[in-house]
Design a protein around this motif. Sequence first.
Motif, mmCIF file in Angstrom:
data_model
loop_
_atom_site.group_PDB
_atom_site.id
_atom_site.type_symbol
_atom_site.label_atom_id
_atom_site.label_comp_id
_atom_site.label_asym_id
_atom_site.label_seq_id
_atom_site.Cartn_x
_atom_site.Cartn_y
_atom_site.Cartn_z
ATOM 1 N N ARG A 17 -13.371 34.306 71.613
ATOM 2 C CA ARG A 17 -12.308 35.296 71.812
ATOM 3 C C ARG A 17 -11.136 34.691 72.560
ATOM 4 N NH1 ARG A 17 -16.628 38.668 73.334
ATOM 5 N NH2 ARG A 17 -15.973 38.542 75.518
ATOM 6 N N LEU A 18 -11.439 33.828 73.528
ATOM 7 C CA LEU A 18 -10.381 33.185 74.300
ATOM 8 C C LEU A 18 -9.530 32.288 73.408
ATOM 9 C CD1 LEU A 18 -9.051 32.535 77.032
ATOM 10 C CD2 LEU A 18 -10.737 30.703 77.311
ATOM 11 N N SER A 21 -7.092 34.269 71.447
ATOM 12 C CA SER A 21 -6.231 35.182 72.199
ATOM 13 C C SER A 21 -4.761 34.800 72.066
ATOM 14 C CB SER A 21 -6.637 35.195 73.680
ATOM 15 O OG SER A 21 -6.293 33.973 74.297
ATOM 16 N N HIS A 22 -3.916 35.797 72.132
ATOM 17 C CA HIS A 22 -2.464 35.588 72.052
ATOM 18 C C HIS A 22 -1.976 34.756 73.230
ATOM 19 C CE1 HIS A 22 1.627 36.914 73.288
ATOM 20 N NE2 HIS A 22 1.902 36.673 72.020
ATOM 21 N N SER A 23 -2.491 35.024 74.419
ATOM 22 C CA SER A 23 -2.062 34.291 75.613
ATOM 23 C C SER A 23 -2.399 32.810 75.502
ATOM 24 C CB SER A 23 -2.726 34.890 76.856
ATOM 25 O OG SER A 23 -2.352 36.243 77.020
ATOM 26 N N TYR A 24 -3.575 32.489 74.994
ATOM 27 C CA TYR A 24 -3.998 31.093 74.827
ATOM 28 C C TYR A 24 -3.106 30.388 73.814
ATOM 29 C CZ TYR A 24 -7.206 27.147 74.075
ATOM 30 O OH TYR A 24 -7.752 25.898 73.970
ATOM 31 N N ARG A 77 -6.468 37.894 69.020
ATOM 32 C CA ARG A 77 -6.848 38.942 69.958
ATOM 33 C C ARG A 77 -5.743 39.137 70.988
ATOM 34 N NH1 ARG A 77 -12.324 40.107 70.034
ATOM 35 N NH2 ARG A 77 -11.598 41.855 71.329
ATOM 36 N N ASN A 79 -5.555 40.523 74.527
ATOM 37 C CA ASN A 79 -6.367 40.970 75.662
ATOM 38 C C ASN A 79 -5.545 41.167 76.929
ATOM 39 O OD1 ASN A 79 -5.826 38.295 75.963
ATOM 40 N ND2 ASN A 79 -7.949 37.616 76.147
ATOM 41 N N GLU A 131 -5.108 46.553 72.004
ATOM 42 C CA GLU A 131 -5.831 46.518 70.742
ATOM 43 C C GLU A 131 -6.230 47.919 70.280
ATOM 44 O OE1 GLU A 131 -9.057 43.727 71.072
ATOM 45 O OE2 GLU A 131 -7.713 42.062 70.564
#
Length: 271
Positions: A17-18, A21-24, A77, A79, A131
């Motif tokens: 999931r990490l 993720s959009h932030s990653y 994702r 988050n 989400e």
Amino acid sequence: MLLMVHKVLEFVCFKERLERSHSYTLAAAEHSLLQLSRAAAATSAAAAHEAVTAAAATAINPAPLQQLQCSQWQGMRFNDDLTTRLPWLPPIAGPRHLAVLLWWEQQQQGLGASEPQQQQYCWWQQVAAAEADLQPAAELRAAMSAAAKQRWLLPHCLSAALGISCSSNINPTDNNSANNDTLAAQPTSYSDLLVAYAEALSVDVTGLEQQLVSAAGQPDGVTKASRQLQLLDAALLLLAEPVLDMIQALRQQQATTDCSNSSTAADISGV
């Protein structure tokens, strides 16, 4: 023992999931841009050019082009913990580097300024709001995904403008057929990268200059300043294309001249 197995599975799922993720994803793109920015801060112009060219070859590695079409990007994702945002500070649907400008534009439009509406409907105050199956959340995800794609493509555009191959971070020995199909659909030239970048901005690259002139000539407020900045960024990249073509032509001419001089020198030495 069973509990340990469940914990291991939880950590594996969390890692997956990490990575989606959009932030990653955005952090990887910003890291690439930061490398180029630091290299450009050299003391002299000649040193800066050498440093940026060297950095461009490695800056695109954290942001491979093939990831734009892989399942991780399609299943991105979101988050972000939106519950930390106050009722008067709704989420900004746009690029993070334009967040301050977008916030001021949002205030000028009066979005989120009505206190009764804030008390009745603050969709971002619920858990996992980013989400959620809500129209504002869906619009936020679409805007964030498009903005991440713009930042993901930008280091590739800058590297290609410096003559660095955009396919240098693609593994040609990958035998996975699905990956090979994905790679075939990736931009392979500076022109292709410009088209992909313009698509991320929802504009046609062929009419980009006209759109920018039209936006700049309209009265204040008709076209948002944040949108004008995005169009200007794309237009600057578009202006680099003929310069790149000219540089490549000069290099080919120089290579031809050097080859001719070498042949002449060899003929003279043979005589």
